[in-house]
Design a protein around this motif. Structure first.
Motif, short mmCIF file in Angstrom:
data_model
loop_
_atom_site.label_atom_id
_atom_site.label_comp_id
_atom_site.label_asym_id
_atom_site.label_seq_id
_atom_site.Cartn_x
_atom_site.Cartn_y
_atom_site.Cartn_z
N THR A 135 0.85 -1.19 0.00
CA THR A 135 0.00 0.00 0.00
C THR A 135 0.88 1.24 0.00
O THR A 135 2.00 1.21 0.53
CB THR A 135 -0.93 0.04 1.23
OG1 THR A 135 -1.73 1.25 1.17
CG2 THR A 135 -0.15 0.06 2.53
N ASP A 136 0.38 2.31 -0.60
CA ASP A 136 1.10 3.57 -0.58
C ASP A 136 0.39 4.58 0.32
O ASP A 136 0.64 5.78 0.25
CB ASP A 136 1.27 4.14 -1.99
CG ASP A 136 -0.08 4.57 -2.59
OD1 ASP A 136 -1.14 4.22 -2.01
OD2 ASP A 136 -0.07 5.25 -3.63
N LEU A 137 -0.50 4.08 1.21
CA LEU A 137 -1.26 4.99 2.08
C LEU A 137 -0.36 5.74 3.06
O LEU A 137 -0.73 6.80 3.55
CB LEU A 137 -2.33 4.21 2.85
CG LEU A 137 -3.60 3.86 2.04
CD1 LEU A 137 -4.52 2.96 2.84
CD2 LEU A 137 -4.32 5.13 1.61
N MET A 138 0.81 5.18 3.34
CA MET A 138 1.81 5.89 4.13
C MET A 138 3.13 5.83 3.37
O MET A 138 3.60 4.75 3.03
CB MET A 138 1.94 5.29 5.53
CG MET A 138 0.71 5.48 6.40
SD MET A 138 0.84 4.66 8.02
CE MET A 138 2.04 5.70 8.82
N GLU A 139 3.70 6.98 3.13
CA GLU A 139 4.88 7.06 2.26
C GLU A 139 5.88 8.03 2.89
O GLU A 139 5.50 9.08 3.40
CB GLU A 139 4.43 7.58 0.89
CG GLU A 139 5.42 7.44 -0.23
CD GLU A 139 4.76 7.82 -1.56
OE1 GLU A 139 4.08 6.96 -2.15
OE2 GLU A 139 4.92 8.99 -1.98
#
Length: 295
Positions: free
Chosen positions: A150-154
């Motif tokens: 997931t890229d919800l936190m980057e």
């Protein structure tokens, strides 16, 4: 406003200056686009959200100035210019990006309200000493395949002091890092000619540098940073001195213990050893006990 007669120019590595630059919509759009790997035209709207000067304690005068931006689709982007080395920086940014992410919903609200959160660390020190990569991007990935989970936190990490020698036609994030790490007016002028968004940043930099009140705030911030660095360096020097003193004491003690042991093996009484070595008899007895335990 005053006429700039001393060729003074603020440096973006001072977090006060960086935060002021990000108040300019065009500058903000250009930098956000570089971080996300997009053309500035694709960034339709960025909204600067209010933040406070966070302090770890009431006695902490340095604090950390940050910038919070909301993009049109709801993505939240937190940026921090860190000017002093911070051993547990990774722990810290994970803590804050988690707070930003979970802080989007209240009790009873659905998880579908959660939007992507991006943290950008701009570091004026080397945090990863084992390689020469000046920019890295991290997200949740499968540890075996490397597939993005997931890229919800980057997280984006920019180490300004690792920038390679300047190349022709630099663009994107490297070009912005070059600007943020600039030290002279001439450097800013050259970079401003190559990119209209960095050109806007340079114009904003000149305006800030001409403003008496902004300059005062900038210099106060610089002083706080210098004082902090001086205190840390002083503490490190004293720690090193204490360590060396302790090391010398330990070395002396080890040598004495070994010599006393040799005398004891030859049958010399403790009183005679103390007199021969010109030592306190109590110290000789203590060292003799240590030597016997080690045998």
């Amino acid at each position: 406003m005053v006429k700039n007669t001393d060729n003074f120019i603020m440096l973006p590595t001072v977090d006060f200056c960086f935060k002021e630059l990000m108040k300019n919509d065009k500058v903000r759009k250009g930098f956000v686009a570089a971080i996300l790997g997009k053309a500035p035209e694709e960034i339709r709207r960025t909204t600067l959200l209010p933040t406070e000067l966070r302090k770890e304690s009431e006695d902490d005068k340095l604090g950390i100035l940050d910038v919070m931006i909301e993009l049109e689709e709801g993505t939240l982007m937190n940026m921090e210019m860190q000017v002093a080395s911070f051993d547990y920086w990774t722990n810290r940014i994970l803590f804050y990006i988690s707070k930003i992410y979970t802080g989007q919903i209240r009790t009873g609200e659905d998880y579908d309200k959660l939007q992507k959160c991006v943290h950008v660390s701009i570091l004026d020190f080397i945090y990863f000493p084992d390689d020469d990569r000046c920019y890295r991007k991290a997200a949740f990935c499968d540890v075996e395949t490397g597939e993005l989970y997931t890229d919800l936190m980057e997280i984006h990490m920019l180490e300004l002091r690792k920038l390679p020698p300047e190349a022709q036609n630099e663009k994107g994030i490297i070009h912005w890092m070059r600007f943020l790490g600039g030290k002279k007016r001439e450097e800013f002028e050259d970079m401003a000619k190559q990119d209209e968004y960095i050109g806007e940043a340079y114009e904003e930099l000149k305006k800030l540098s001409l403003d008496d009140q902004k300059r005062l705030e900038y210099e106060l911030r610089q002083k706080a940073i210098r004082d902090y660095n001086s205190q840390m360096n002083s503490a490190m020097r004293r720690g090193k001195e204490i360590g060396e003193e302790q090391g010398l004491k330990k070395g002396r003690r080890d040598a004495l213990r070994e010599l006393i042991g040799k005398k004891l093996e030859k049958g010399m009484p403790l009183e005679d050893i103390a007199e021969f070595m010109e030592l306190n008899p109590d110290e000789v007895r203590e060292l003799a006990k240590e030597w016997k335990k080690e045998k």
